[in-house]
Design a protein around this motif. Structure first.
Motif, PDB file in Angstrom:
ATOM      1  N   ALA A   1       5.826 -18.000   4.249  1.00 39.24           N
ATOM      2  CA  ALA A   1       6.255 -17.061   5.282  1.00 39.24           C
ATOM      3  C   ALA A   1       5.339 -15.847   5.299  1.00 39.24           C
ATOM      4  O   ALA A   1       4.713 -15.498   4.296  1.00 39.24           O
ATOM      5  N   LEU A   2       5.248 -15.231   6.459  1.00 39.46           N
ATOM      6  CA  LEU A   2       4.628 -13.927   6.627  1.00 39.46           C
ATOM      7  C   LEU A   2       5.685 -12.980   7.193  1.00 39.46           C
ATOM      8  O   LEU A   2       6.584 -13.410   7.923  1.00 39.46           O
ATOM      9  N   ASP A   3       5.555 -11.684   6.862  1.00 40.51           N
ATOM     10  CA  ASP A   3       6.516 -10.709   7.372  1.00 40.51           C
ATOM     11  C   ASP A   3       6.634 -10.803   8.890  1.00 40.51           C
ATOM     12  O   ASP A   3       5.632 -11.002   9.576  1.00 40.51           O
ATOM     13  N   PRO A   4       7.854 -10.598   9.432  1.00 42.52           N
ATOM     14  CA  PRO A   4       9.103 -10.463   8.686  1.00 42.52           C
ATOM     15  C   PRO A   4       9.812 -11.799   8.500  1.00 42.52           C
ATOM     16  O   PRO A   4      10.369 -12.044   7.455  1.00 42.52           O
ATOM     17  N   GLY A   5       9.830 -12.676   9.516  1.00 40.59           N
ATOM     18  CA  GLY A   5      10.554 -13.938   9.401  1.00 40.59           C
ATOM     19  C   GLY A   5       9.760 -15.109   9.933  1.00 40.59           C
ATOM     20  O   GLY A   5      10.318 -16.087  10.429  1.00 40.59           O
ATOM     21  N   ARG A   6       8.430 -15.019   9.823  1.00 42.20           N
ATOM     22  CA  ARG A   6       7.556 -16.068  10.362  1.00 42.20           C
ATOM     23  C   ARG A   6       7.320 -17.146   9.312  1.00 42.20           C
ATOM     24  O   ARG A   6       6.791 -16.852   8.240  1.00 42.20           O
ATOM     25  N   ILE A   7       7.666 -18.379   9.627  1.00 39.84           N
ATOM     26  CA  ILE A   7       7.520 -19.470   8.669  1.00 39.84           C
ATOM     27  C   ILE A   7       6.494 -20.473   9.191  1.00 39.84           C
ATOM     28  O   ILE A   7       6.595 -20.966  10.312  1.00 39.84           O
ATOM     29  N   TYR A   8       5.512 -20.740   8.341  1.00 41.69           N
ATOM     30  CA  TYR A   8       4.413 -21.642   8.677  1.00 41.69           C
ATOM     31  C   TYR A   8       4.487 -22.871   7.790  1.00 41.69           C
ATOM     32  O   TYR A   8       4.665 -22.749   6.564  1.00 41.69           O
ATOM     33  N   LEU A   9       4.340 -24.046   8.373  1.00 38.74           N
ATOM     34  CA  LEU A   9       4.185 -25.251   7.573  1.00 38.74           C
ATOM     35  C   LEU A   9       2.736 -25.347   7.113  1.00 38.74           C
ATOM     36  O   LEU A   9       1.806 -25.072   7.876  1.00 38.74           O
ATOM     37  N   HIS A  10       2.558 -25.756   5.861  1.00 39.15           N
ATOM     38  CA  HIS A  10       1.229 -25.809   5.253  1.00 39.15           C
ATOM     39  C   HIS A  10       0.581 -27.157   5.583  1.00 39.15           C
ATOM     40  O   HIS A  10       0.402 -28.014   4.719  1.00 39.15           O
ATOM     41  N   THR A  11       0.208 -27.308   6.855  1.00 37.04           N
ATOM     42  CA  THR A  11      -0.258 -28.609   7.348  1.00 37.04           C
ATOM     43  C   THR A  11      -1.749 -28.817   7.118  1.00 37.04           C
ATOM     44  O   THR A  11      -2.529 -27.864   7.089  1.00 37.04           O
ATOM     45  N   ARG A  12      -2.120 -30.084   7.022  1.00 39.63           N
ATOM     46  CA  ARG A  12      -3.527 -30.439   6.836  1.00 39.63           C
ATOM     47  C   ARG A  12      -4.367 -30.033   8.038  1.00 39.63           C
ATOM     48  O   ARG A  12      -5.518 -29.599   7.896  1.00 39.63           O
ATOM     49  N   GLU A  13      -3.804 -30.199   9.230  1.00 37.17           N
ATOM     50  CA  GLU A  13      -4.595 -29.949  10.436  1.00 37.17           C
ATOM     51  C   GLU A  13      -4.836 -28.467  10.690  1.00 37.17           C
ATOM     52  O   GLU A  13      -5.730 -28.112  11.459  1.00 37.17           O
ATOM     53  N   ARG A  14      -4.057 -27.590  10.045  1.00 29.91           N
ATOM     54  CA  ARG A  14      -4.180 -26.155  10.326  1.00 29.91           C
ATOM     55  C   ARG A  14      -4.785 -25.362   9.184  1.00 29.91           C
ATOM     56  O   ARG A  14      -5.546 -24.418   9.425  1.00 29.91           O
ATOM     57  N   PHE A  15      -4.448 -25.705   7.934  1.00 27.46           N
ATOM     58  CA  PHE A  15      -4.871 -24.901   6.790  1.00 27.46           C
ATOM     59  C   PHE A  15      -5.792 -25.704   5.879  1.00 27.46           C
ATOM     60  O   PHE A  15      -5.560 -26.889   5.631  1.00 27.46           O
ATOM     61  N   SER A  16      -6.806 -25.015   5.357  1.00 32.28           N
ATOM     62  CA  SER A  16      -7.844 -25.702   4.592  1.00 32.28           C
ATOM     63  C   SER A  16      -7.318 -26.373   3.336  1.00 32.28           C
ATOM     64  O   SER A  16      -7.855 -27.403   2.901  1.00 32.28           O
TER      65      SER A  16
ATOM     66  N   GLU B   1       5.680 -35.660   8.174  1.00 34.52           N
ATOM     67  CA  GLU B   1       6.575 -34.848   7.345  1.00 34.52           C
ATOM     68  C   GLU B   1       7.132 -33.640   8.083  1.00 34.52           C
ATOM     69  O   GLU B   1       8.121 -33.041   7.646  1.00 34.52           O
ATOM     70  N   VAL B   2       6.502 -33.268   9.202  1.00 31.62           N
ATOM     71  CA  VAL B   2       6.857 -32.020   9.886  1.00 31.62           C
ATOM     72  C   VAL B   2       8.308 -31.975  10.349  1.00 31.62           C
ATOM     73  O   VAL B   2       9.028 -31.008  10.056  1.00 31.62           O
ATOM     74  N   PRO B   3       8.809 -32.976  11.084  1.00 35.44           N
ATOM     75  CA  PRO B   3      10.193 -32.868  11.581  1.00 35.44           C
ATOM     76  C   PRO B   3      11.219 -32.681  10.469  1.00 35.44           C
ATOM     77  O   PRO B   3      12.147 -31.861  10.595  1.00 35.44           O
ATOM     78  N   GLY B   4      11.073 -33.414   9.376  1.00 34.50           N
ATOM     79  CA  GLY B   4      12.027 -33.302   8.285  1.00 34.50           C
ATOM     80  C   GLY B   4      11.976 -31.939   7.622  1.00 34.50           C
ATOM     81  O   GLY B   4      13.014 -31.364   7.258  1.00 34.50           O
ATOM     82  N   LEU B   5      10.779 -31.383   7.463  1.00 31.67           N
ATOM     83  CA  LEU B   5      10.647 -30.059   6.858  1.00 31.67           C
ATOM     84  C   LEU B   5      11.266 -28.981   7.746  1.00 31.67           C
ATOM     85  O   LEU B   5      11.970 -28.089   7.262  1.00 31.67           O
TER      86      LEU B   5
ATOM     87  N   GLY C   1      -3.990 -27.188   3.083  1.00 33.61           N
ATOM     88  CA  GLY C   1      -2.701 -27.755   3.446  1.00 33.61           C
ATOM     89  C   GLY C   1      -2.619 -29.250   3.200  1.00 33.61           C
ATOM     90  O   GLY C   1      -3.608 -29.975   3.294  1.00 33.61           O
ATOM     91  N   GLY C   2      -1.414 -29.725   2.890  1.00 33.76           N
ATOM     92  CA  GLY C   2      -1.221 -31.146   2.626  1.00 33.76           C
ATOM     93  C   GLY C   2      -0.127 -31.793   3.441  1.00 33.76           C
ATOM     94  O   GLY C   2       0.086 -33.013   3.347  1.00 33.76           O
ATOM     95  N   VAL C   3       0.614 -31.010   4.248  1.00 31.95           N
ATOM     96  CA  VAL C   3       1.718 -31.568   5.024  1.00 31.95           C
ATOM     97  C   VAL C   3       1.170 -32.412   6.167  1.00 31.95           C
ATOM     98  O   VAL C   3       0.322 -31.959   6.940  1.00 31.95           O
ATOM     99  N   THR C   4       1.661 -33.645   6.258  1.00 25.96           N
ATOM    100  CA  THR C   4       1.211 -34.565   7.303  1.00 25.96           C
ATOM    101  C   THR C   4       2.120 -34.476   8.523  1.00 25.96           C
ATOM    102  O   THR C   4       3.256 -34.007   8.436  1.00 25.96           O
TER     103      THR C   4
END
Length: 434
Positions: free
Chosen positions: A303-318, A326-330, A320-323
């Motif tokens: 998360a980043l302030d104040p309530g922003r939640i980011y999934l740590h996805t492979r396609e977005r973050f260097s 896996e996104v819908p379930g997370l 990241g490992g989330v495929t």
């Protein structure tokens, strides 16, 4: 049309002011000048953009667009390759501002202390940037303004780091910045060589963060000192209103806040919550509370302030490992978990917004997947230095998305901040779609 007949729009920014508190002050006789607008039928409440932060909302006013178009989603932004967290200043704004659009049509704007306009960009007119503006020379346009402002002792921002634990020091700092706004007003207004004038007072936000109970409860021990400052703030509002009333017609006055405020129940650190859920792991490499380099590669979300939640996805973050599978379930797991979070038996989260619904626009690709909106009184944070889930860290007031002050001499009723920026464009006859 003669010089004196040019249509003029004056905008008064009252950072963090809730309509309900404003009217309470007016009924108590604390703010007779504010009462000139707050106690009229043209005053009403609106809702902030989410997250309910100053850079998000003042940028929405300044562009007439939401975060999905202007690209500012909080105080900070993260580099998806290096994980460096930086301030989201005016360089992060991805669509034209009202000031730029007016300048392109030959209209003149004068702007004092508008947040998220640092570094100052060229325009037809004059600008003194507001928070976050670290130094004056890059906070003004044209550059020569820094000379007379420096000579006048103009102070960009109060020192809240030192003042948060010292009420006398904080109030002294706020009096200094309020005097600075007054000085700038008297510099930029009198020649009337402008079409749009924007004057923002951010002092209430700073005072509310540390002493909101003293401003909502007249029996509080700090109430007399805080109310004395509010009287000075109200006197400056009175001067602004007098200057507006002396303008020749045609003219229009808009006054607005960027978000509401209420008393803090507790801070809630979402990165601590994600860690407890096994969704975030932090390494020992962080240097400060906003050091996102501490995010481990096997983390599923952060998360980043104040309530922003980011999934740590492979396609977005260097790292990241989330495929994609896996996104819908997370998302479902995080949403349900947050909605069940309680503090002393009270639910913390009002709702969890999905990116596709909250931010349907060209900047959705850099938006958080989820935005948690708390119940009033809960302050969502997201630090990277292993804090406790609940606690207090020097603040006693918190932003809220509702009860946002708005007044328009023409009686408009905007729903949220982006709509107020569109009122400015409408006043100057800009087409709906251009």
């Amino acid at each position: 049309m003669t010089y004196n007949q040019r249509p003029r729009l004056a905008v008064l920014g009252l950072d963090g002011l809730p309509l309900s508190l404003a009217r309470d002050w007016c009924r108590r006789g604390l703010t007779p000048n504010l009462a000139r607008i707050a106690m009229t039928d043209e005053a009403r409440s609106m809702r902030s953009e989410l997250p309910e932060l100053s850079p998000v909302n003042w940028t929405s006013f300044a562009t007439g667009a939401g975060p999905e178009e202007h690209g500012v989603f909080g105080f900070t932004r993260i580099d998806p390759h290096t994980y460096e967290v930086a301030i989201a200043d005016s360089s992060a704004v991805r669509c034209p501002t009202i000031l730029q659009r007016l300048s392109a049509q030959g209209l003149t704007s004068k702007v004092i202390n508008l947040p998220n306009t640092y570094p100052a960009h060229p325009l037809k007119g004059m600008l003194i940037a507001g928070f976050v503006a670290p130094e004056l020379s890059r906070a003004v346009y044209p550059p020569f303004l820094s000379g007379p402002l420096t000579q006048a002792g103009y102070q960009l921002e109060a020192d809240t780091a030192r003042g948060k634990d010292d009420p006398d020091l904080l109030l002294t700092e706020l009096r200094t910045t309020l005097h600075s706004r007054h000085t700038a007003l008297n510099m930029l207004w009198p020649d009337l060589a402008w079409d749009l004038f924007v004057f923002v007072l951010t002092e209430t936000d700073r005072l509310f963060h540390f002493h909101y109970p003293a401003l909502s409860d007249p029996t509080h021990p700090l109430a007399p000192a805080c109310e004395n400052f509010i009287r000075k703030w109200d006197a400056l509002i009175g001067e602004f209103l007098n200057m507006y009333e002396a303008l020749p017609d045609p003219k229009r006055l808009i006054a607005l806040a960027d978000h509401g405020f209420t008393e803090l129940i507790t801070e809630v650190d979402l990165n601590t919550w994600l860690t407890e859920q096994g969704l975030l792991r932090l390494t020992g490499t962080h240097d400060h509370e906003n050091d996102a380099r501490a995010i481990a590669s096997d983390s599923a979300a952060f998360a980043l302030d104040p309530g922003r939640i980011y999934l740590h996805t492979r396609e977005r973050f260097s790292r990241g490992g989330v495929t994609p599978t896996e996104v819908p379930g997370l998302l479902d797991r995080i949403r349900k978990g947050l909605m069940s979070l309680t503090f002393e038996g009270r639910p913390v989260i009002r709702t969890v917004h999905e990116r596709e619904i909250l931010y349907p626009g060209p900047m959705a690709g850099i938006a958080p997947e989820l935005v948690a909106e708390p119940h009033p009184g809960f302050s969502l944070t997201a630090k990277f230095d292993s804090r406790s889930l609940f606690g207090f860290h020097g603040r006693h007031g918190v932003h809220c998305a509702d009860d946002v002050f708005f007044y328009d001499s023409n009686g408009a009723a905007p729903r949220r901040l982006r709509d107020t920026g569109r009122l400015v464009l409408d006043f100057f006859d800009f087409p709906k779609q251009d």
